[in-house]
Design a protein around this motif. Structure first.
Motif, PDB file in Angstrom:
ATOM      1  N   GLN B  50       0.749  -1.267  -0.166  1.00 19.75           N
ATOM      2  CA  GLN B  50      -0.037   0.111  -0.074  1.00 19.75           C
ATOM      3  C   GLN B  50       0.940   1.498   0.008  1.00 19.75           C
ATOM      4  OE1 GLN B  50      -3.054   0.340  -0.676  1.00 19.75           O
ATOM      5  NE2 GLN B  50      -4.270  -1.393   0.096  1.00 19.75           N
ATOM      6  N   ALA B  51       1.494   1.788  -1.033  1.00 22.53           N
ATOM      7  CA  ALA B  51       2.235   2.680  -1.402  1.00 22.53           C
ATOM      8  C   ALA B  51       1.515   4.145  -1.582  1.00 22.53           C
ATOM      9  CB  ALA B  51       3.191   2.447  -2.655  1.00 22.53           C
ATOM     10  N   ILE B  56       1.083   5.766   5.995  1.00 21.66           N
ATOM     11  CA  ILE B  56       2.138   6.653   6.998  1.00 21.66           C
ATOM     12  C   ILE B  56       1.223   6.728   8.185  1.00 21.66           C
ATOM     13  CG2 ILE B  56       3.549   8.575   7.442  1.00 21.66           C
ATOM     14  CD1 ILE B  56       4.701   6.827   5.279  1.00 21.66           C
ATOM     15  N   ALA B  57      -0.106   7.393   8.076  1.00 24.31           N
ATOM     16  CA  ALA B  57      -1.060   7.735   9.326  1.00 24.31           C
ATOM     17  C   ALA B  57      -1.342   6.324  10.011  1.00 24.31           C
ATOM     18  CB  ALA B  57      -2.301   8.237   8.691  1.00 24.31           C
ATOM     19  N   VAL B  58      -1.443   5.211   9.359  1.00 23.96           N
ATOM     20  CA  VAL B  58      -1.777   4.038  10.102  1.00 23.96           C
ATOM     21  C   VAL B  58      -0.596   3.641  10.811  1.00 23.96           C
ATOM     22  CG1 VAL B  58      -2.812   1.593   9.881  1.00 23.96           C
ATOM     23  CG2 VAL B  58      -3.990   3.616   8.805  1.00 23.96           C
ATOM     24  N   ALA B  59       0.472   3.515  10.086  1.00 21.46           N
ATOM     25  CA  ALA B  59       1.704   3.179  10.804  1.00 21.46           C
ATOM     26  C   ALA B  59       1.955   3.745  12.137  1.00 21.46           C
ATOM     27  CB  ALA B  59       2.915   2.928   9.695  1.00 21.46           C
ATOM     28  N   THR B  60       1.779   5.136  11.854  1.00 25.84           N
ATOM     29  CA  THR B  60       2.115   6.181  13.201  1.00 25.84           C
ATOM     30  C   THR B  60       1.164   5.690  14.335  1.00 25.84           C
ATOM     31  OG1 THR B  60       2.697   7.728  11.416  1.00 25.84           O
ATOM     32  CG2 THR B  60       2.382   8.428  13.543  1.00 25.84           C
ATOM     33  N   MET B  61      -0.272   5.596  13.887  1.00 33.93           N
ATOM     34  CA  MET B  61      -1.257   5.221  14.757  1.00 33.93           C
ATOM     35  C   MET B  61      -0.761   3.941  15.768  1.00 33.93           C
ATOM     36  SD  MET B  61      -4.933   5.618  13.595  1.00 33.93           S
ATOM     37  CE  MET B  61      -4.968   6.441  12.302  1.00 33.93           C
ATOM     38  N   VAL B  62      -0.364   3.008  14.878  1.00 33.36           N
ATOM     39  CA  VAL B  62      -0.009   1.681  15.739  1.00 33.36           C
ATOM     40  C   VAL B  62       1.385   1.523  16.231  1.00 33.36           C
ATOM     41  CG1 VAL B  62      -1.588   0.364  14.565  1.00 33.36           C
ATOM     42  CG2 VAL B  62       0.939   0.315  13.706  1.00 33.36           C
ATOM     43  N   GLY B  63       2.225   2.590  16.130  1.00 35.60           N
ATOM     44  CA  GLY B  63       3.464   2.693  16.591  1.00 35.60           C
ATOM     45  C   GLY B  63       4.543   1.640  15.838  1.00 35.60           C
ATOM     46  N   ALA B  64       4.115   1.654  14.704  1.00 35.30           N
ATOM     47  CA  ALA B  64       5.385   0.866  13.757  1.00 35.30           C
ATOM     48  C   ALA B  64       6.598   1.590  13.801  1.00 35.30           C
ATOM     49  CB  ALA B  64       4.823   0.697  12.367  1.00 35.30           C
ATOM     50  N   SER B  65       7.723   0.647  13.717  1.00 34.61           N
ATOM     51  CA  SER B  65       9.183   1.237  13.719  1.00 34.61           C
ATOM     52  C   SER B  65       9.501   1.556  12.223  1.00 34.61           C
ATOM     53  CB  SER B  65      10.170   0.341  14.181  1.00 34.61           C
ATOM     54  OG  SER B  65       9.815   0.218  15.463  1.00 34.61           O
ATOM     55  N   ALA B  66       8.778   1.018  11.241  1.00 36.90           N
ATOM     56  CA  ALA B  66       9.216   1.362   9.906  1.00 36.90           C
ATOM     57  C   ALA B  66       8.150   0.552   8.891  1.00 36.90           C
ATOM     58  CB  ALA B  66      10.499   0.500   9.376  1.00 36.90           C
ATOM     59  N   ASP B  78       4.051  12.487  -2.090  1.00 33.33           N
ATOM     60  CA  ASP B  78       3.243  12.892  -0.846  1.00 33.33           C
ATOM     61  C   ASP B  78       3.534  11.898   0.257  1.00 33.33           C
ATOM     62  OD1 ASP B  78       1.668  11.193  -1.830  1.00 33.33           O
ATOM     63  OD2 ASP B  78      -0.258  12.541  -1.803  1.00 33.33           O
ATOM     64  N   MET B  79       3.733  10.557  -0.110  1.00 27.42           N
ATOM     65  CA  MET B  79       4.009   9.491   0.797  1.00 27.42           C
ATOM     66  C   MET B  79       5.467   9.914   1.240  1.00 27.42           C
ATOM     67  SD  MET B  79       4.142   5.502   0.630  1.00 27.42           S
ATOM     68  CE  MET B  79       3.747   4.394   2.054  1.00 27.42           C
ATOM     69  N   VAL B  80       6.283  10.175   0.600  1.00 27.89           N
ATOM     70  CA  VAL B  80       7.945  10.462   1.184  1.00 27.89           C
ATOM     71  C   VAL B  80       7.507  11.583   2.295  1.00 27.89           C
ATOM     72  CG1 VAL B  80       9.991  10.893   0.710  1.00 27.89           C
ATOM     73  CG2 VAL B  80       8.649   9.554  -0.954  1.00 27.89           C
TER      74      VAL B  80
END
Lengths: 228, 110
Positions: B50-51, B56-66, B78-80
């Protein structure tokens, strides 16, 4: 599902306004609009676009040309690969007598390469309404694929569409109250047309009347006509 | 293992110019962001195709490291930008999700 058949079914179900939104194409709209001219049914031409995020979004327009332009914008962003009509179904567009005018060779069920944001912008540039489809539904709905619905000022969606699943078993959707809600049958075969509808309170059965009703929230969604 | 160590060892391309080099403790593989929100663990590397910036928003929400984008998918600007704003490392590989998951699992459990 030919335009002629769609119109017959809509007449039988006493619908006032319908929209034709094939996946990623508007090529059947000219015929339906021309057939509907002699009826009491108002037809909005449009498309159901699959975004890069694999979210389905309805693009509705007042004028045929706007819908066709939108289709021409989407088309080059679809990937060409061998299309097997036997497996995936015909992708034809037909005239008023159901004579095939042409066939689309690119698979229309795929996602285009534009993001939701780009699609909303382009719909608005073409004076259309941008409405994410069946946002509650598993598969290809906004909530399932993206996980959330942002406030209206961030998404600029003109409304949201809720599917039968939501109306049969409603659940809380954050920011839902920000948006006018629509529901429709999302019919993929003729018998399904009109099985789920919205009613609008308007003096004018037209694009302008529809837009005004959306804006003023004079719209009631989630009506299953057979249950009335 | 830090994100940089993971990326260097497995030959993943690092897309950002600067990012917070956190610890990667686990992985989570999914292309449905609602599923990621519900099931991904903090500290994971999110393996997905999912590029787009909502990831990014969801990864931030769950506290992903990368986030690791598979199949060498094109990553929109805009993803970068969103990844940079969150200092979230954005990685890319030509492996598919299955192959990438296997490699990440192997190295984290070595």
């Amino acid at each position: 599902m030919s335009p002629r058949r769609i119109l017959e079914e809509a007449q039988a179900k006493n619908l006032d306004i319908i929209a034709l939104t094939d996946h990623n194409t508007a090529l059947n709209c000219p015929t339906l609009l021309s057939l509907a001219k002699n009826t009491n049914i108002v037809v909005f031409p449009g498309l159901e676009i699959t975004s890069r995020e694999e979210v389905h979004i309805l693009a509705l327009f007042e004028h045929l040309e706007e819908a066709l332009d939108m289709g021409q914008w989407i088309y080059p962003s679809l990937t060409e690969f061998p299309y097997d009509a036997e497996k995936y179904g015909d992708q034809v567009y037909v005239d008023e007598n159901e004579v095939i005018l042409g066939e689309v060779s690119v698979y229309l069920g795929q996602a285009c390469s534009y993001t939701l944001e780009e699609i909303v912008d382009t719909i608005h540039q073409h004076n259309g309404l941008a409405i994410p489809s069946h946002i509650d539904r598993p598969g290809s709905g906004l909530l399932d694929n993206l996980g959330f619905l942002l406030p209206q000022e961030k998404t600029r969606f003109d409304a949201i569409e809720l599917s039968r699943y939501y109306w049969l078993s409603p659940f809380p959707i954050p920011n839902k109250e920000d948006y006018p809600c629509l529901s429709s049958s999302d019919a993929h075969f003729p018998e399904a047309i009109g099985t789920l509808v919205s009613t609008i309170d308007t003096e004018e059965k037209s694009w302008q009347g529809f837009c005004k009703a959306l804006h003023e929230r004079q719209i009631k969604a989630g009506i299953f006509p057979s249950n009335i | 293992m830090t994100v940089t160590e993971l990326a260097k060892t497995l030959n993943f391309e690092i897309i950002n110019t600067s990012y917070a080099d956190g610890e990667v403790t686990t992985g989570y593989t999914s292309d449905l962001l609602s599923d990621v929100m519900a099931n991904a663990d903090e500290g994971c590397v999110l393996i997905t195709i999912q590029a787009h910036k909502n990831t990014i928003a969801v990864a931030t929400m769950v506290g992903a490291s990368a986030i690791l984008i598979c199949n060498h998918r094109e990553i929109p600007e805009d993803m970068v930008q969103a990844a940079d704003n969150e200092s979230l490392p954005l990685l890319r590989t030509s492996l598919n999700q299955y192959q990438a998951s296997y490699q990440v699992h192997k190295i984290l459990n070595a």
